[in-house]
Design a protein around this motif. Sequence first.
Motif, PDB file in Angstrom:
ATOM      1  N   SER A 192       0.838  -1.190   0.000  1.00  0.00           N
ATOM      2  CA  SER A 192       0.000   0.000   0.000  1.00  0.00           C
ATOM      3  C   SER A 192       0.877   1.245   0.000  1.00  0.00           C
ATOM      4  CB  SER A 192      -0.913   0.016   1.229  1.00  0.00           C
ATOM      5  OG  SER A 192      -1.755  -1.104   1.228  1.00  0.00           O
ATOM      6  N   ARG A 196      -3.807   2.090   5.786  1.00  0.00           N
ATOM      7  CA  ARG A 196      -5.243   1.960   5.727  1.00  0.00           C
ATOM      8  C   ARG A 196      -5.903   2.628   6.923  1.00  0.00           C
ATOM      9  NH1 ARG A 196      -6.186   1.863   0.909  1.00  0.00           N
ATOM     10  NH2 ARG A 196      -5.666   0.030  -0.297  1.00  0.00           N
ATOM     11  N   LYS A 203     -12.974  -1.488   6.566  1.00  0.00           N
ATOM     12  CA  LYS A 203     -12.111  -2.369   5.779  1.00  0.00           C
ATOM     13  C   LYS A 203     -12.914  -3.461   5.082  1.00  0.00           C
ATOM     14  CE  LYS A 203      -8.054  -1.640   8.716  1.00  0.00           C
ATOM     15  NZ  LYS A 203      -7.101  -2.247   9.665  1.00  0.00           N
ATOM     16  N   ARG A 206     -14.794  -2.057   2.065  1.00  0.00           N
ATOM     17  CA  ARG A 206     -14.002  -1.278   1.113  1.00  0.00           C
ATOM     18  C   ARG A 206     -14.242  -1.744  -0.322  1.00  0.00           C
ATOM     19  NH1 ARG A 206      -9.711   1.627   1.977  1.00  0.00           N
ATOM     20  NH2 ARG A 206      -9.265   0.609   3.967  1.00  0.00           N
ATOM     21  N   ALA A 340      -9.162  -0.477  -9.716  1.00  0.00           N
ATOM     22  CA  ALA A 340      -8.657  -0.380  -8.344  1.00  0.00           C
ATOM     23  C   ALA A 340      -7.144  -0.346  -8.351  1.00  0.00           C
ATOM     24  CB  ALA A 340      -9.146  -1.565  -7.502  1.00  0.00           C
ATOM     25  N   ASP A 344      -5.904  -2.660  -3.418  1.00  0.00           N
ATOM     26  CA  ASP A 344      -7.348  -2.819  -3.226  1.00  0.00           C
ATOM     27  C   ASP A 344      -7.936  -3.941  -4.076  1.00  0.00           C
ATOM     28  OD1 ASP A 344      -7.776  -0.830  -1.308  1.00  0.00           O
ATOM     29  OD2 ASP A 344      -7.827   0.751  -2.832  1.00  0.00           O
ATOM     30  N   ASP A 437     -10.582   5.515  -4.192  1.00  0.00           N
ATOM     31  CA  ASP A 437      -9.711   5.229  -3.063  1.00  0.00           C
ATOM     32  C   ASP A 437      -9.890   6.334  -2.027  1.00  0.00           C
ATOM     33  OD1 ASP A 437      -8.319   7.414  -4.085  1.00  0.00           O
ATOM     34  OD2 ASP A 437      -6.748   6.203  -5.002  1.00  0.00           O
TER      35      ASP A 437
END
Length: 447
Positions: A192, A196, A203, A206, A340, A344, A437
Motif C-alpha cells: 500500500s 489503511r 475495511k 471497502r 482499483a 485494493d 480510493d
Amino acid sequence: MLSILRNRTYRHLFLAQIIALLGTGLATVALALLAYELAGGAAGAVLGTALAIKMIAYIGIAPIVGAFADQLPRRSLLIAMDVVRASVAIVLPFVDQIWQIYLLIFIMQSASAAFTPTFQATIPDILPDERDYTRALSLSRLAYDTENLVSPMLAAALLSVMSFHWLFSGTAIGFIASALLVSTTVLERSRSTEPRKGGIYTKTTRGMRIYLKTPRLQGLLALTLAAAAASAMVIVNTVVIVRDILGLGQRDVAFAFAAYGGGSILAALILPRLLDRISDRTIMIGAAASLSVGLAGLAVGLPIAGLAWLWPTLLGGWFILGIAYSMSVTPTGRLLRRSANAEDRPALFAAQFALSHVCWLIAYPVVGWLGAEVTQEAALGSMAILAGFGSGLALWLWPRHDPQIIAHSHDELAPDHPHLQKDHGENRIASHPYVIDELHEHWPNRV
C-alpha cells in the motif's frame, strides 16, 4: 494464448487451478451420491440446502477475507485454504448425519470464498501486460469449462472400479497438489502506498464501496445478473427438460451440458483476439443481450418445434447460450483490474465474488420454482426478461465513453499535499488513471 505459460509463476498457479477444479468436480458427484445414501428421496432437498449454504459462505466470507488479504502473505493464505479444503474432503466420507454435511460444506466453501478472490487478484500482478492478462482470463474460462466436461466423465470411470466414497480422496489429492504447486511460486504481498484507515466495518466494506461507486462495475453487476439468469436455467432445468419433457436418458443430459460447455469453450478461444479490436463494453453488453434473445427464442421455439426437432433445438440453443455466457463474463477481470489500485484488488475481487453470487441466489430459486410449478417455457421466458433487464441496465449504467484517465480537481486538498505535487499541474487539474480510493471517494460527474 499458450505463450503466457512461459511465465513460471503463472504456469504453476494455472496448473494448481486446473487440479483443484478437477477435485472440486469429483466432490460434486460424490456429494450428490452421499446425500442420496443418507437422505434417499430427500437428497434433492439436502443438496439444495448445501447449495444455499455454499452461496451464504461465498457472500458472507469473501468480503471479510478481501478486507485483510492485502495485509497477509498471499502464498501462505492460498496454501492454508487448500489445506482446509483437503481436510474437509478427507472427513466427508465418514459423516453419518445430514447436519455434518452442512457444517463441512460451510467450512469448505468458506475456504473457497477466501481462496478464489485472492487467487484471481494475484494474476494481474503476475501478468501486468493487459494482453497477457486477457489471455489468462480466457485460459481460466477454459479451465472452468473443461472441468465441467472432464470431471463427470472421470467420476464415471472411477465409480466403475471403486465406491463413491473414494472420490473424496481424489478431491483431497487435488487440493493438496494445488497447495504444493502454489508453494513453488513467489507471490509478493501488495504494498500500500498509504496506511489503511478505519475500523473493521470500513475495511470489510471497502471492496463493495469501490465496486458500487464505479460506473463500469455497476454495469458489470447488471451483466452478471443477465449471465446468472441464463446459466441458472441451464444448470437447474437441463435434467428436467431432457429426462421429463424429451424422455431421454442420463447420457443425453451430459450431452446437453456438453453443448453449453462447448459453446463457452469456443468463446473463450476467440475472445482474446476480439478484445484486441473491440471494447469490453461492446462485447459484454452485446453478449448479455444475446442471452436474452436466445432464452426468448427457446421459450417460443421449443413448444412449436416438432418432436424430431426438439432435441437439436435444445442442443443448438444451449450451445449459443454457452457462447454468449462466456463472452459476457470472461472479460470481468479486466474491468476489475483497471478499477482499483493494486492493494485494493483483493477486496474488489472479493466484492465481485460475493455480489455475483447474490445474482445466483436470485436466479436459482426463481427458475427452479417456475420450471417445477408452472412450465419450462415460463422459466425460459422469465429468465429472458431478467437477462434483458440486466442488459438494459448495464447499457445505462456503463458509460459509452469510459476512459481510464479522467481529468479532475482536488479543491479540498492543501496546495502542498503530496498527491497534488505528484499528479497535478499548477491549475490543480489532474489527469491520471482514476479509481475509487481514500483520495478519490466519488466518481467524477459524467460529461
